[in-house]
Design a protein around this motif. Structure first.
Motif, PDB file in Angstrom:
ATOM      1  N   ASN A  66      -1.677  -6.430   3.631  1.00  0.00           N
ATOM      2  CA  ASN A  66      -3.104  -6.993   3.466  1.00  0.00           C
ATOM      3  C   ASN A  66      -4.316  -6.237   4.002  1.00  0.00           C
ATOM      4  OD1 ASN A  66      -2.953  -8.056   5.860  1.00  0.00           O
ATOM      5  ND2 ASN A  66      -4.110  -9.891   5.818  1.00  0.00           N
ATOM      6  N   ALA A  68      -5.473  -3.040   3.007  1.00  0.00           N
ATOM      7  CA  ALA A  68      -6.455  -2.579   1.948  1.00  0.00           C
ATOM      8  C   ALA A  68      -7.449  -3.557   1.736  1.00  0.00           C
ATOM      9  CB  ALA A  68      -5.621  -2.307   0.790  1.00  0.00           C
ATOM     10  N   ASN A  72     -11.293  -3.219   2.775  1.00  0.00           N
ATOM     11  CA  ASN A  72     -12.347  -3.472   1.650  1.00  0.00           C
ATOM     12  C   ASN A  72     -13.571  -4.086   2.028  1.00  0.00           C
ATOM     13  OD1 ASN A  72     -13.265  -2.447  -0.976  1.00  0.00           O
ATOM     14  ND2 ASN A  72     -12.599  -4.436  -1.656  1.00  0.00           N
ATOM     15  N   TRP A 105     -10.859   4.614  11.295  1.00  0.00           N
ATOM     16  CA  TRP A 105     -11.104   3.919   9.982  1.00  0.00           C
ATOM     17  C   TRP A 105     -12.088   3.676   9.393  1.00  0.00           C
ATOM     18  CZ3 TRP A 105      -7.264   0.988   6.906  1.00  0.00           C
ATOM     19  CH2 TRP A 105      -6.209   1.266   7.474  1.00  0.00           C
ATOM     20  N   THR A 112     -14.165   7.624   1.816  1.00  0.00           N
ATOM     21  CA  THR A 112     -13.708   7.136   0.639  1.00  0.00           C
ATOM     22  C   THR A 112     -14.941   6.802  -0.347  1.00  0.00           C
ATOM     23  OG1 THR A 112     -11.544   6.227   1.453  1.00  0.00           O
ATOM     24  CG2 THR A 112     -12.481   5.494  -0.699  1.00  0.00           C
TER      25      THR A 112
END
Length: 115
Positions: A66, A68, A72, A105, A112
């Motif tokens: 989980n 991702a 998000n 991160w 991204t």
């Protein structure tokens, strides 16, 4: 034998540990053979980095299904609060990465978003 996931996964530096329980050492070796020759087990390909601590590796393992979705959510918080909000979110108990690993991160999330 199992086929490697990536053709080059057995080439180049690896991050490995000596499997001595809580007193284990984590270090970078030039390659997997060097790690194995020294009695170490490979944790991941590539040099050890900011997330290659036991605390952060445990988080990576326990959130593998989980992460991702969790990351998000942190990215969404960053839309209004900026990079500091992303880092704060990543350091909260839902994820729990620490220090430089949390910053890595954050950097990945920001990259991204930009690309």
């Amino acid at each position: 034998t199992a086929e490697p996931l990536y053709e080059t996964q057995n080439e180049g530096p690896v991050c490995a540990f000596d499997n001595r329980g809580a007193a284990s050492n984590i270090t970078t070796f030039d390659n997997g053979d060097a790690a194995h020759d020294a009695g170490f087990l490979v944790l991941h390909c590539g040099a050890c980095g900011a997330c290659s601590t036991w605390d952060n590796l445990i988080i990576e393992y326990t959130t593998r299904n989980n992460m991702a979705a969790l990351a998000n959510k942190c990215a969404m918080r960053g839309l209004f609060g900026g990079e500091d909000e992303i880092t704060a979110c990543i350091e909260e108990p839902a994820i729990g990465f620490t220090g430089q690993c949390a910053l890595c991160w954050t950097e990945d999330i920001v990259c991204t978003k930009k690309h």
